[in-house]
Design a protein around this motif. Structure first.
Motif, PDB file in Angstrom:
ATOM      1  N   ASP A  64     -13.461  -9.139   0.986  1.00  0.00           N
ATOM      2  CA  ASP A  64     -12.189  -8.342   0.713  1.00  0.00           C
ATOM      3  C   ASP A  64     -11.460  -8.358  -0.865  1.00  0.00           C
ATOM      4  OD1 ASP A  64     -10.364  -6.102   0.086  1.00  0.00           O
ATOM      5  OD2 ASP A  64      -8.726  -6.611   1.498  1.00  0.00           O
ATOM      6  N   TRP A  66      -9.666  -6.885  -2.534  1.00  0.00           N
ATOM      7  CA  TRP A  66      -8.024  -6.353  -2.808  1.00  0.00           C
ATOM      8  C   TRP A  66      -7.832  -7.700  -2.337  1.00  0.00           C
ATOM      9  CZ3 TRP A  66      -6.346  -2.795  -5.770  1.00  0.00           C
ATOM     10  CH2 TRP A  66      -7.218  -1.317  -5.816  1.00  0.00           C
ATOM     11  N   ARG A  67      -8.479  -8.580  -1.626  1.00  0.00           N
ATOM     12  CA  ARG A  67      -7.767  -9.361  -0.898  1.00  0.00           C
ATOM     13  C   ARG A  67      -7.774 -10.375  -1.580  1.00  0.00           C
ATOM     14  NH1 ARG A  67      -4.048 -12.107   1.026  1.00  0.00           N
ATOM     15  NH2 ARG A  67      -2.933 -10.016   0.277  1.00  0.00           N
ATOM     16  N   ASN A  68      -8.718 -10.347  -2.535  1.00  0.00           N
ATOM     17  CA  ASN A  68      -9.309 -11.594  -3.744  1.00  0.00           C
ATOM     18  C   ASN A  68      -8.144 -10.937  -4.901  1.00  0.00           C
ATOM     19  OD1 ASN A  68     -11.662 -12.350  -1.899  1.00  0.00           O
ATOM     20  ND2 ASN A  68     -12.782 -11.295  -3.724  1.00  0.00           N
ATOM     21  N   ALA A  70      -4.720  -9.965  -4.957  1.00  0.00           N
ATOM     22  CA  ALA A  70      -3.947 -10.692  -4.578  1.00  0.00           C
ATOM     23  C   ALA A  70      -3.860 -12.504  -4.495  1.00  0.00           C
ATOM     24  CB  ALA A  70      -3.190  -9.798  -3.221  1.00  0.00           C
ATOM     25  N   ASP A  71      -4.900 -12.329  -4.155  1.00  0.00           N
ATOM     26  CA  ASP A  71      -4.808 -14.113  -3.640  1.00  0.00           C
ATOM     27  C   ASP A  71      -5.292 -14.894  -4.925  1.00  0.00           C
ATOM     28  OD1 ASP A  71      -4.683 -14.414  -1.612  1.00  0.00           O
ATOM     29  OD2 ASP A  71      -6.851 -14.328  -0.906  1.00  0.00           O
TER      30      ASP A  71
END
Length: 82
Positions: A64, A66-68, A70-71
């Protein structure tokens, strides 16, 4: 379309939602260099070091972007704009 950092045809980073996201991470990692275009005008251009390039890519299955993002924002304390 997500973007990632490449060297030749090898994908070196995770996929991120925008090209600007990958530029921020590349700068944070020291992969961006200043190149003086015109000494007379003191014009500086940012470019990637060596044979690195940022390209559009497909996210890996189960990845994802978007998750990358955020991380990375949390791990590297990089403020990403929306």
């Amino acid at each position: 379309m997500p973007y990632a950092l490449f060297c030749n045809d090898a994908k070196l980073s995770k996929a991120y939602p925008t090209e600007a996201d990958v530029w921020r991470l590349a700068r944070q990692s020291g992969l961006v260099v200043d190149v003086t275009i015109s000494a007379r005008r003191s014009s500086v251009h940012l470019q990637l070091d060596n044979d690195y390039e940022i390209r559009a890519c497909s996210a890996e299955p189960e990845e994802d972007p978007w998750r990358n993002r955020a991380d990375a924002e949390q791990d590297f304390n990089i403020p990403f704009s929306s």
